[in-house]
Design a protein around this motif. Structure first.
Motif, mmCIF file in Angstrom:
data_model
loop_
_atom_site.group_PDB
_atom_site.id
_atom_site.type_symbol
_atom_site.label_atom_id
_atom_site.label_comp_id
_atom_site.label_asym_id
_atom_site.label_seq_id
_atom_site.Cartn_x
_atom_site.Cartn_y
_atom_site.Cartn_z
ATOM 1 N N THR A 1 0.788 -1.057 0.230
ATOM 2 C CA THR A 1 0.082 0.012 0.046
ATOM 3 C C THR A 1 0.711 1.106 -0.066
ATOM 4 O O THR A 1 0.378 2.341 -0.667
ATOM 5 N N LEU A 2 2.115 1.197 0.670
ATOM 6 C CA LEU A 2 2.889 2.550 0.738
ATOM 7 C C LEU A 2 3.623 2.639 -0.378
ATOM 8 O O LEU A 2 4.234 3.706 -0.667
ATOM 9 N N CYS A 3 4.362 1.441 -1.119
ATOM 10 C CA CYS A 3 4.987 1.602 -2.390
ATOM 11 C C CYS A 3 4.683 2.835 -3.479
ATOM 12 O O CYS A 3 5.382 3.615 -3.589
ATOM 13 N N PRO A 4 3.412 2.885 -3.771
ATOM 14 C CA PRO A 4 3.043 3.575 -4.651
ATOM 15 C C PRO A 4 3.037 5.061 -4.208
ATOM 16 O O PRO A 4 3.466 6.217 -4.818
ATOM 17 N N VAL A 5 2.526 5.250 -2.921
ATOM 18 C CA VAL A 5 2.625 6.491 -2.141
ATOM 19 C C VAL A 5 4.117 7.155 -2.199
ATOM 20 O O VAL A 5 4.427 8.163 -2.474
ATOM 21 N N CYS A 6 5.053 6.181 -1.869
ATOM 22 C CA CYS A 6 6.643 6.517 -1.721
ATOM 23 C C CYS A 6 7.130 7.030 -3.095
ATOM 24 O O CYS A 6 7.725 7.903 -3.102
ATOM 25 N N LEU A 7 6.592 6.163 -3.961
ATOM 26 C CA LEU A 7 7.045 6.363 -5.407
ATOM 27 C C LEU A 7 6.756 8.106 -5.794
ATOM 28 O O LEU A 7 7.459 8.666 -6.246
ATOM 29 N N LEU A 8 5.278 8.181 -5.610
ATOM 30 C CA LEU A 8 4.849 9.442 -5.793
ATOM 31 C C LEU A 8 5.509 10.513 -5.217
ATOM 32 O O LEU A 8 5.923 11.532 -5.948
ATOM 33 N N LEU A 9 5.946 10.414 -4.054
ATOM 34 C CA LEU A 9 6.702 11.456 -3.158
ATOM 35 C C LEU A 9 8.143 11.511 -3.610
ATOM 36 O O LEU A 9 8.648 12.564 -3.529
ATOM 37 N N LEU A 10 8.655 10.619 -4.139
ATOM 38 C CA LEU A 10 10.153 10.462 -4.307
ATOM 39 C C LEU A 10 10.321 11.188 -5.876
ATOM 40 O O LEU A 10 11.221 12.051 -6.015
ATOM 41 N N VAL A 11 9.311 10.824 -6.912
ATOM 42 C CA VAL A 11 9.587 11.181 -8.083
ATOM 43 C C VAL A 11 8.925 12.407 -8.394
ATOM 44 O O VAL A 11 9.242 13.191 -9.191
ATOM 45 N N GLY A 12 7.637 12.637 -7.741
ATOM 46 C CA GLY A 12 6.846 13.727 -8.029
ATOM 47 C C GLY A 12 5.550 13.503 -9.201
ATOM 48 O O GLY A 12 5.767 12.407 -9.842
ATOM 49 N N SER A 13 4.509 13.947 -8.853
ATOM 50 C CA SER A 13 3.414 13.715 -9.837
ATOM 51 C C SER A 13 3.495 13.898 -10.988
ATOM 52 O O SER A 13 3.045 12.880 -11.985
ATOM 53 N N SER A 14 3.891 15.100 -11.295
ATOM 54 C CA SER A 14 4.107 15.394 -12.797
ATOM 55 C C SER A 14 5.274 14.573 -13.540
ATOM 56 O O SER A 14 4.668 13.968 -14.682
ATOM 57 N N ARG A 15 6.425 14.344 -12.876
ATOM 58 C CA ARG A 15 7.136 13.540 -13.556
ATOM 59 C C ARG A 15 6.813 12.029 -13.649
ATOM 60 O O ARG A 15 6.938 11.363 -14.454
ATOM 61 N N LEU A 16 6.062 11.528 -12.476
ATOM 62 C CA LEU A 16 5.611 10.285 -12.769
ATOM 63 C C LEU A 16 4.433 10.036 -13.901
ATOM 64 O O LEU A 16 4.446 9.328 -14.608
ATOM 65 N N HIS A 17 3.591 11.303 -13.953
ATOM 66 C CA HIS A 17 2.620 10.929 -14.856
ATOM 67 C C HIS A 17 3.124 11.149 -16.298
ATOM 68 O O HIS A 17 2.814 10.235 -17.216
ATOM 69 N N LYS A 18 4.206 12.039 -16.360
ATOM 70 C CA LYS A 18 5.027 12.050 -17.821
ATOM 71 C C LYS A 18 5.514 10.581 -18.041
ATOM 72 O O LYS A 18 5.572 10.149 -19.320
ATOM 73 N N LEU A 19 6.323 10.095 -17.010
ATOM 74 C CA LEU A 19 7.030 8.738 -17.456
ATOM 75 C C LEU A 19 5.817 7.761 -17.691
ATOM 76 O O LEU A 19 6.201 6.970 -18.702
ATOM 77 N N LEU A 20 4.615 7.449 -17.023
ATOM 78 C CA LEU A 20 3.737 6.726 -17.547
ATOM 79 C C LEU A 20 3.262 6.885 -18.757
ATOM 80 O O LEU A 20 2.807 5.990 -19.468
ATOM 81 N N ALA A 21 2.863 8.256 -18.971
ATOM 82 C CA ALA A 21 2.221 8.371 -20.182
ATOM 83 C C ALA A 21 3.054 8.155 -21.505
ATOM 84 O O ALA A 21 2.717 7.738 -22.583
#
Length: 108
Positions: free
Chosen positions: A12-32
């Motif tokens: 449960t915490l892994c996605p939240v930690c990834l979001l905090l480490l990478v940042g929402s805009s960067r994570l969204h860009k990578l996934l897109a």
């Protein structure tokens, strides 16, 4: 605390930690980018099969229009000679030999 609860909490915490480490805009860009690349690759295979099916029904003869792709653009040419397995297309800047079954040409 048992192992199952610990693993569930970690999952449960892994996605939240990834979001905090990478940042929402960067994570969204990578996934897109990953999804777009995957879609483009599958679409390219489908497009190639479609074009091949269209070309199966095209008669190639001297004087017919043929479009040649140079990697970036398409150029209109005219078939100048036909032999078994290949034909020549006259373009504005010279001749281009086309092997039957190649992926750089299309008729019109």
């Amino acid at each position: 605390i048992n192992l199952g609860t610990l693993l569930m909490g970690f999952a449960t915490l892994c996605p939240v930690c990834l979001l905090l480490l990478v940042g929402s805009s960067r994570l969204h860009k990578l996934l897109a980018q990953g999804l777009e690349r995957s879609f483009e690759q599958s679409r390219a295979v489908e497009d190639g099969a479609f074009i091949a099916a269209l070309l199966d029904n095209v008669g190639i003869h001297v004087g017919s229009t043929w479009w040649v792709h140079d990697g970036k653009n398409w150029e209109r040419g005219q078939v100048s000679s036909v032999s078994q397995g290949e034909f020549l297309v006259q373009l504005s800047h010279g001749m281009r030999k086309i092997q039957l079954g190649s992926h750089n040409a299309s008729s019109a």
